[in-house]
Design a protein around this motif. Sequence first.
Motif, PDB file in Angstrom:
ATOM      1  N   CYS A 274       0.832  -1.206   0.000  1.00 36.59           N
ATOM      2  CA  CYS A 274       0.000   0.000   0.000  1.00 36.59           C
ATOM      3  C   CYS A 274       0.865   1.254   0.000  1.00 36.59           C
ATOM      4  O   CYS A 274       1.888   1.310   0.688  1.00 36.59           O
ATOM      5  N   TYR A 275       0.401   2.253  -0.738  1.00 31.75           N
ATOM      6  CA  TYR A 275       1.039   3.566  -0.724  1.00 31.75           C
ATOM      7  C   TYR A 275      -0.069   4.598  -0.750  1.00 31.75           C
ATOM      8  O   TYR A 275      -0.889   4.622  -1.667  1.00 31.75           O
ATOM      9  N   ALA A 276      -0.116   5.433   0.273  1.00 29.93           N
ATOM     10  CA  ALA A 276      -1.158   6.456   0.362  1.00 29.93           C
ATOM     11  C   ALA A 276      -0.558   7.827   0.119  1.00 29.93           C
ATOM     12  O   ALA A 276       0.426   8.205   0.743  1.00 29.93           O
ATOM     13  N   ARG A 277      -1.179   8.543  -0.796  1.00 34.77           N
ATOM     14  CA  ARG A 277      -0.817   9.930  -1.030  1.00 34.77           C
ATOM     15  C   ARG A 277      -1.917  10.772  -0.406  1.00 34.77           C
ATOM     16  O   ARG A 277      -2.884  10.241   0.132  1.00 34.77           O
TER      17      ARG A 277
ATOM     18  N   ILE B  49       4.032   1.692   2.578  1.00 38.03           N
ATOM     19  CA  ILE B  49       5.093   2.651   2.266  1.00 38.03           C
ATOM     20  C   ILE B  49       4.615   3.992   2.808  1.00 38.03           C
ATOM     21  O   ILE B  49       3.583   4.505   2.390  1.00 38.03           O
ATOM     22  N   TYR B  50       5.357   4.535   3.774  1.00 32.62           N
ATOM     23  CA  TYR B  50       4.945   5.781   4.408  1.00 32.62           C
ATOM     24  C   TYR B  50       5.611   6.977   3.752  1.00 32.62           C
ATOM     25  O   TYR B  50       6.777   6.927   3.384  1.00 32.62           O
ATOM     26  N   ARG B  51       4.848   8.072   3.650  1.00 31.47           N
ATOM     27  CA  ARG B  51       5.409   9.320   3.140  1.00 31.47           C
ATOM     28  C   ARG B  51       6.278   9.954   4.225  1.00 31.47           C
ATOM     29  O   ARG B  51       5.999   9.794   5.403  1.00 31.47           O
ATOM     30  N   PRO B  52       7.327  10.689   3.828  1.00 30.15           N
ATOM     31  CA  PRO B  52       8.158  11.343   4.847  1.00 30.15           C
ATOM     32  C   PRO B  52       7.346  12.418   5.578  1.00 30.15           C
ATOM     33  O   PRO B  52       6.426  13.000   5.014  1.00 30.15           O
ATOM     34  N   LEU B  53       7.708  12.667   6.825  1.00 33.37           N
ATOM     35  CA  LEU B  53       7.039  13.719   7.588  1.00 33.37           C
ATOM     36  C   LEU B  53       7.447  15.074   7.040  1.00 33.37           C
ATOM     37  O   LEU B  53       8.606  15.303   6.721  1.00 33.37           O
ATOM     38  N   ILE B  54       6.475  15.972   6.967  1.00 31.79           N
ATOM     39  CA  ILE B  54       6.760  17.325   6.491  1.00 31.79           C
ATOM     40  C   ILE B  54       7.391  18.131   7.624  1.00 31.79           C
ATOM     41  O   ILE B  54       8.284  18.923   7.426  1.00 31.79           O
TER      42      ILE B  54
END
Length: 109
Positions: free
Chosen positions: A10-13, A75-80
């Motif tokens: 899984c990849y969440a945008r 798959i996690y997005r990087p923290l802003i």
Amino acid sequence: MSDSINVDVCYARRDTQEIVHLRLPEGSTVQRAVEASGLLQKHPEIDLAKGNKLGIFAKLVKADTVLRDKDRVEIYRPLIADPKEVRRKRAEEGKVMKKGGGPAEEASG
């Protein structure tokens, strides 16, 4: 006993989420599942070496973790922003707001 496993990657945008269903050989790793999913090619912003972390069912794991049947690789997005820094900044702003308005007036007497 089967010699293959079923996993989801899984990849969440912000606006969409993609889930890729895969059948892989037993002993496959998280890294192999991510590569087999095709998500790295479809989303060039994913950079496993620098920003994106990986997990299985919301628990952080390393890329060489061996998968089990029916695992969901995420798959996690990087923290802003760093959550600790955000809390610290909010706390400072709260202190400033609570201090009140302007300098104290001297009492005449």
